[in-house]
Structures are given as structure tokens and as C-alpha cells.
Design a protein around this motif. Structure first.
Motif, PDB file in Angstrom:
ATOM      1  N   PRO A  94       0.801  -1.236   0.000  1.00  0.00           N
ATOM      2  CA  PRO A  94       0.000   0.000   0.000  1.00  0.00           C
ATOM      3  C   PRO A  94       0.834   1.286   0.000  1.00  0.00           C
ATOM      4  O   PRO A  94       0.536   2.219  -0.749  1.00  0.00           O
ATOM      5  CB  PRO A  94      -0.839  -0.125   1.271  1.00  0.00           C
ATOM      6  CG  PRO A  94      -0.992  -1.613   1.453  1.00  0.00           C
ATOM      7  CD  PRO A  94       0.322  -2.202   1.001  1.00  0.00           C
ATOM      8  N   LYS A  95       1.885   1.354   0.802  1.00  0.00           N
ATOM      9  CA  LYS A  95       2.725   2.565   0.856  1.00  0.00           C
ATOM     10  C   LYS A  95       3.370   2.855  -0.488  1.00  0.00           C
ATOM     11  O   LYS A  95       3.369   3.987  -0.972  1.00  0.00           O
ATOM     12  CB  LYS A  95       3.787   2.403   1.952  1.00  0.00           C
ATOM     13  CG  LYS A  95       4.854   3.484   1.978  1.00  0.00           C
ATOM     14  CD  LYS A  95       4.328   4.782   2.479  1.00  0.00           C
ATOM     15  CE  LYS A  95       5.470   5.779   2.641  1.00  0.00           C
ATOM     16  NZ  LYS A  95       4.994   7.130   2.751  1.00  0.00           N
ATOM     17  N   GLY A  96       3.929   1.840  -1.114  1.00  0.00           N
ATOM     18  CA  GLY A  96       4.571   2.020  -2.413  1.00  0.00           C
ATOM     19  C   GLY A  96       3.581   2.384  -3.502  1.00  0.00           C
ATOM     20  O   GLY A  96       3.831   3.291  -4.297  1.00  0.00           O
ATOM     21  N   MET A  97       2.457   1.677  -3.527  1.00  0.00           N
ATOM     22  CA  MET A  97       1.461   1.967  -4.560  1.00  0.00           C
ATOM     23  C   MET A  97       0.883   3.374  -4.392  1.00  0.00           C
ATOM     24  O   MET A  97       0.661   4.080  -5.373  1.00  0.00           O
ATOM     25  CB  MET A  97       0.356   0.902  -4.543  1.00  0.00           C
ATOM     26  CG  MET A  97       0.845  -0.441  -5.034  1.00  0.00           C
ATOM     27  SD  MET A  97      -0.463  -1.654  -5.293  1.00  0.00           S
ATOM     28  CE  MET A  97      -1.117  -1.835  -3.652  1.00  0.00           C
ATOM     29  N   ARG A  98       0.678   3.794  -3.145  1.00  0.00           N
ATOM     30  CA  ARG A  98       0.185   5.139  -2.877  1.00  0.00           C
ATOM     31  C   ARG A  98       1.230   6.187  -3.299  1.00  0.00           C
ATOM     32  O   ARG A  98       0.901   7.180  -3.940  1.00  0.00           O
ATOM     33  CB  ARG A  98      -0.159   5.269  -1.395  1.00  0.00           C
ATOM     34  CG  ARG A  98      -0.988   6.449  -1.013  1.00  0.00           C
ATOM     35  CD  ARG A  98      -1.488   6.417   0.429  1.00  0.00           C
ATOM     36  NE  ARG A  98      -0.494   6.008   1.416  1.00  0.00           N
ATOM     37  CZ  ARG A  98      -0.472   4.825   2.042  1.00  0.00           C
ATOM     38  NH1 ARG A  98      -1.387   3.919   1.783  1.00  0.00           N
ATOM     39  NH2 ARG A  98       0.472   4.544   2.922  1.00  0.00           N
ATOM     40  N   THR A  99       2.474   5.946  -2.961  1.00  0.00           N
ATOM     41  CA  THR A  99       3.552   6.886  -3.286  1.00  0.00           C
ATOM     42  C   THR A  99       3.680   7.092  -4.787  1.00  0.00           C
ATOM     43  O   THR A  99       3.865   8.218  -5.249  1.00  0.00           O
ATOM     44  CB  THR A  99       4.892   6.383  -2.711  1.00  0.00           C
ATOM     45  OG1 THR A  99       4.778   6.274  -1.291  1.00  0.00           O
ATOM     46  CG2 THR A  99       6.036   7.306  -3.064  1.00  0.00           C
ATOM     47  N   PHE A 100       3.587   6.014  -5.550  1.00  0.00           N
ATOM     48  CA  PHE A 100       3.813   6.083  -6.988  1.00  0.00           C
ATOM     49  C   PHE A 100       2.520   6.084  -7.801  1.00  0.00           C
ATOM     50  O   PHE A 100       2.574   6.064  -9.032  1.00  0.00           O
ATOM     51  CB  PHE A 100       4.732   4.939  -7.427  1.00  0.00           C
ATOM     52  CG  PHE A 100       6.103   5.038  -6.835  1.00  0.00           C
ATOM     53  CD1 PHE A 100       7.016   5.966  -7.307  1.00  0.00           C
ATOM     54  CD2 PHE A 100       6.476   4.229  -5.775  1.00  0.00           C
ATOM     55  CE1 PHE A 100       8.277   6.074  -6.749  1.00  0.00           C
ATOM     56  CE2 PHE A 100       7.739   4.324  -5.209  1.00  0.00           C
ATOM     57  CZ  PHE A 100       8.645   5.255  -5.698  1.00  0.00           C
ATOM     58  N   GLY A 101       1.373   6.093  -7.137  1.00  0.00           N
ATOM     59  CA  GLY A 101       0.090   6.143  -7.836  1.00  0.00           C
ATOM     60  C   GLY A 101      -0.161   4.916  -8.696  1.00  0.00           C
ATOM     61  O   GLY A 101      -0.596   5.038  -9.844  1.00  0.00           O
ATOM     62  N   LEU A 102       0.103   3.739  -8.142  1.00  0.00           N
ATOM     63  CA  LEU A 102      -0.019   2.500  -8.899  1.00  0.00           C
ATOM     64  C   LEU A 102      -1.264   1.716  -8.516  1.00  0.00           C
ATOM     65  O   LEU A 102      -1.691   1.741  -7.367  1.00  0.00           O
ATOM     66  CB  LEU A 102       1.200   1.609  -8.640  1.00  0.00           C
ATOM     67  CG  LEU A 102       2.562   2.181  -8.979  1.00  0.00           C
ATOM     68  CD1 LEU A 102       3.661   1.286  -8.437  1.00  0.00           C
ATOM     69  CD2 LEU A 102       2.698   2.358 -10.479  1.00  0.00           C
ATOM     70  N   THR A 103      -1.789   1.004  -9.477  1.00  0.00           N
ATOM     71  CA  THR A 103      -2.807   0.004  -9.199  1.00  0.00           C
ATOM     72  C   THR A 103      -2.077  -1.297  -8.847  1.00  0.00           C
ATOM     73  O   THR A 103      -0.902  -1.465  -9.203  1.00  0.00           O
ATOM     74  CB  THR A 103      -3.696  -0.240 -10.429  1.00  0.00           C
ATOM     75  OG1 THR A 103      -2.868  -0.771 -11.475  1.00  0.00           O
ATOM     76  CG2 THR A 103      -4.380   1.047 -10.896  1.00  0.00           C
ATOM     77  N   PRO A 104      -2.752  -2.227  -8.190  1.00  0.00           N
ATOM     78  CA  PRO A 104      -2.098  -3.517  -7.906  1.00  0.00           C
ATOM     79  C   PRO A 104      -1.599  -4.215  -9.178  1.00  0.00           C
ATOM     80  O   PRO A 104      -0.518  -4.804  -9.180  1.00  0.00           O
ATOM     81  CB  PRO A 104      -3.192  -4.325  -7.212  1.00  0.00           C
ATOM     82  CG  PRO A 104      -4.076  -3.301  -6.586  1.00  0.00           C
ATOM     83  CD  PRO A 104      -4.070  -2.135  -7.537  1.00  0.00           C
TER      84      PRO A 104
END
Length: 117
Positions: A30-40
Motif C-alpha cells: 500500500p505505501k509504495g502503490m500510494r507513493t507512486f500512484g499504482l494500481t495492484p
């Protein structure tokens, strides 16, 4: 001035160590995806590329820490220049935000290192 230069270069090294953690270990969390605006899905598809980026950021951090530890002016200048070039390239090819998050701190630290010499 020398203390400010050392602190700034150390902060840039820590910043790149943080990038290593984000890209190598937290990319699909979650932290990484939030930081980089990524979907799973996107995180899963790009995870190996991100791990490679993280490794390079680790090398930048290690080089700066080496320069600080050994007191080697040329090493600090080289790795800070690498940080700036990588930041500018990232801003042109990936996201303009990289200019402010990576290149600007590197440029400030480089300016202070050069001024302290």
C-alpha cells in the motif's frame, strides 16, 4: 559551511536509501502503490523494473556515504552529480516531480559541497 555540506549530502544519501526501500520492498505494498500512484496490476507488472531502480538508488546512497565517511571531495561530487543527472532524466522521461524530489536536493547538496571546498 562544511557541516552544512556534510549534512546535506548525508540527507541525500538517506533519501536514496529510502527510495531503495520504496522501490525494492514496498513497490507492490500500500505505501509504495500510494507513493507512486499504482494500481495492484501495474505494481505487479513493473515490480522487477522498480527493484532494479531501487538497486541503483542504493548504489547512489552507498557512494555518497562512502564519500562522507572517507572525506573524499571528488567522490561526493561524482555521486551528487549522478543524483542530479538521474533526477533530470527521470523528470524528462517519467515524472516532473522527480526534478524536485531528487535533482533539487542533489543540486543543493552539490552547491554546498563545492562552496565548502
Amino acid at each position: 559551511m562544511k557541516l552544512a555540506a556534510e549534512v546535506a549530502a548525508g540527507l541525500v544519501a538517506l533519501l536514496h536509501a529510502y527510495f531503495l526501500v520504496l522501490e525494492m520492498f514496498l513497490w507492490d505494498k500500500p505505501k509504495g502503490m500510494r507513493t507512486f500512484g499504482l494500481t495492484p496490476e501495474k505494481a505487479a507488472m513493473t515490480k522487477s523494473l522498480a527493484m532494479n531502480q531501487g538497486l541503483y538508488n542504493g548504489f547512489l546512497s552507498a557512494g555518497l556515504l562512502w564519500g562522507l565517511w572517507a572525506g573524499l571531495f571528488q567522490v561526493k561530487v561524482f555521486f551528487l552529480a549522478c543524483v542530479i543527472i538521474a533526477g533530470v532524466f527521470g523528470a524528462v522521461t517519467a515524472s516532473r516531480k522527480i526534478l524536485w524530489v531528487q535533482a533539487l536536493p542533489g543540486a543543493v547538496a552539490l552547491g554546498l559541497v563545492l562552496a565548502a571546498q
